[in-house]
Design an enzyme around this catalytic site. Sequence first.
Site, mmCIF file in Angstrom:
data_model
loop_
_atom_site.group_PDB
_atom_site.id
_atom_site.type_symbol
_atom_site.label_atom_id
_atom_site.label_comp_id
_atom_site.label_asym_id
_atom_site.label_seq_id
_atom_site.Cartn_x
_atom_site.Cartn_y
_atom_site.Cartn_z
ATOM 1 N N ASP A 102 0.869 -1.170 0.000
ATOM 2 C CA ASP A 102 0.000 0.000 0.000
ATOM 3 C C ASP A 102 0.917 1.234 0.000
ATOM 4 O O ASP A 102 2.109 1.129 0.330
ATOM 5 C CB ASP A 102 -0.865 -0.018 1.273
ATOM 6 C CG ASP A 102 -1.632 1.272 1.462
ATOM 7 O OD1 ASP A 102 -2.291 1.715 0.502
ATOM 8 O OD2 ASP A 102 -1.551 1.853 2.566
ATOM 9 N N ASP B 37 -0.292 5.103 0.689
ATOM 10 C CA ASP B 37 -0.636 6.170 1.638
ATOM 11 C C ASP B 37 -0.690 5.640 3.064
ATOM 12 O O ASP B 37 -1.457 4.731 3.371
ATOM 13 C CB ASP B 37 -1.973 6.800 1.251
ATOM 14 C CG ASP B 37 -1.883 7.443 -0.118
ATOM 15 O OD1 ASP B 37 -0.975 8.268 -0.304
ATOM 16 O OD2 ASP B 37 -2.693 7.107 -0.998
ATOM 17 N N LYS C 284 -11.882 11.592 -5.086
ATOM 18 C CA LYS C 284 -13.181 12.050 -5.605
ATOM 19 C C LYS C 284 -14.304 11.563 -4.692
ATOM 20 O O LYS C 284 -15.233 12.305 -4.368
ATOM 21 C CB LYS C 284 -13.386 11.528 -7.040
ATOM 22 C CG LYS C 284 -12.395 12.108 -8.045
ATOM 23 C CD LYS C 284 -12.696 11.683 -9.471
ATOM 24 C CE LYS C 284 -12.333 10.240 -9.776
ATOM 25 N NZ LYS C 284 -10.887 9.953 -9.780
ATOM 26 N N ALA D 38 -7.101 19.221 -9.885
ATOM 27 C CA ALA D 38 -6.285 20.291 -9.302
ATOM 28 C C ALA D 38 -5.560 19.773 -8.063
ATOM 29 O O ALA D 38 -4.373 20.058 -7.842
ATOM 30 C CB ALA D 38 -7.164 21.483 -8.950
ATOM 31 N N THR E 263 -5.251 2.942 -3.572
ATOM 32 C CA THR E 263 -6.414 3.615 -4.160
ATOM 33 C C THR E 263 -6.034 4.980 -4.729
ATOM 34 O O THR E 263 -6.855 5.631 -5.357
ATOM 35 C CB THR E 263 -7.534 3.835 -3.117
ATOM 36 O OG1 THR E 263 -7.086 4.765 -2.167
ATOM 37 C CG2 THR E 263 -7.933 2.558 -2.439
ATOM 38 N N ASP F 246 -1.707 -0.054 6.355
ATOM 39 C CA ASP F 246 -1.646 0.802 7.544
ATOM 40 C C ASP F 246 -3.013 1.122 8.136
ATOM 41 O O ASP F 246 -3.069 1.800 9.157
ATOM 42 C CB ASP F 246 -0.996 2.147 7.188
ATOM 43 C CG ASP F 246 -1.925 2.972 6.318
ATOM 44 O OD1 ASP F 246 -2.263 2.504 5.217
ATOM 45 O OD2 ASP F 246 -2.362 4.048 6.759
HETATM 46 C C1 XBP Z 1 -5.457 6.008 0.261
HETATM 47 C C2 XBP Z 1 -6.538 6.942 0.022
HETATM 48 C C3 XBP Z 1 -6.439 7.829 -1.143
HETATM 49 C C4 XBP Z 1 -5.793 9.155 -0.955
HETATM 50 C C5 XBP Z 1 -6.212 10.110 -2.035
HETATM 51 O O1 XBP Z 1 -5.944 4.780 0.786
HETATM 52 O O2 XBP Z 1 -7.514 6.945 0.708
HETATM 53 O O3 XBP Z 1 -7.745 8.092 -1.510
HETATM 54 O O4 XBP Z 1 -6.168 9.692 0.286
HETATM 55 O O5 XBP Z 1 -5.796 9.713 -3.285
HETATM 56 P P1 XBP Z 1 -5.015 3.498 0.763
HETATM 57 P P2 XBP Z 1 -6.556 10.307 -4.585
HETATM 58 O O6 XBP Z 1 -3.765 3.852 1.474
HETATM 59 O O7 XBP Z 1 -5.796 2.467 1.536
HETATM 60 O O8 XBP Z 1 -4.798 3.107 -0.671
HETATM 61 O O9 XBP Z 1 -6.982 11.700 -4.264
HETATM 62 O O10 XBP Z 1 -5.524 10.270 -5.683
HETATM 63 O O11 XBP Z 1 -7.731 9.419 -4.861
HETATM 64 MG MG MG Z 2 -2.986 3.231 3.342
#
Ligand code: XBP
Ligand code: MG
Length: 254
Positions: free
Chosen positions: A10, A12, A55, A85, A124, A184
Amino acid sequence: MAELQALLFDVDGTLADTERDGHRVAFNMAFKEAGLDWNWTEEIYGQLLAVTGGKERIRYYLNDFNTDFDKPENFDEFVKGLHAAKTKFYVQLMQEGKVPLRPGVERLIKEAKAAGMRMAVVTTTTPANVTALLDSTLGQGSEDWFEVIAAGDIVPAKKPAPDIYFWAMEKMNLTAEDVIAFEDSSNGILSSTAANIKTIITINGYTAEDDFSAADIVLDHMGEPDQPFTVLSGDSKGVTYLNLASVKQIFAGE
Ligand code: XBP
Ligand code: MG
């Protein structure tokens, strides 16, 4: 149990603390640029993380947090534009090196690469965001170290649905018996375990209270030789930082 064939990461919250200092900040920059007075504080953002995908998160905010906002007629386009943006600003922030990798991440990835271990990204977030983070931390072109970048809208149902993991494993011609995931968050482990994948959790500020009872091990971070991790649940067998050998042990349940 088959031998471990691949590490699925993963992004983020797992590779880097991108949510608070990257995504959240970029959302706010996009809102400002669009003339909106929305401000996603660290606290509100923690609640908004219940929904993955940028989104989707904007829609969730307007449906549940800012219900007075008059949605424009071309609402889908409006959300897409705001999100584009946000991606632009996020990429800028990564290029400025605003968010470092978490402890142990670079070391483990480099060890795995040197050992010929297969790796993939399963997230994601938008593909451009993954490239920007990897370029700014592991170096230009480092995304090629990962056989598959499974990201963003590739599958319609984002985490906690398992679809993105299924998609990545199919591309790699592997099954859940062959891989281990690094996650995480609650939505992350719901996704990986719904795909029957063993999962190592490293928590962060936003996810410390999440339910990780399905994890194979829960750590505060991956650790470094001079910066031992704390084991929050599971058994690290005396190891104080994750290396490939310890990941294989966790995978084998030894
Ligand atoms: C990550 C997310 C992502 C980011 C935003 O979840 O929730 O939506 O916050 O990314 P994970 P975008 O770590 O479980 O993959 O704005 O590009 O969608
Ligand atoms: Mg994550």
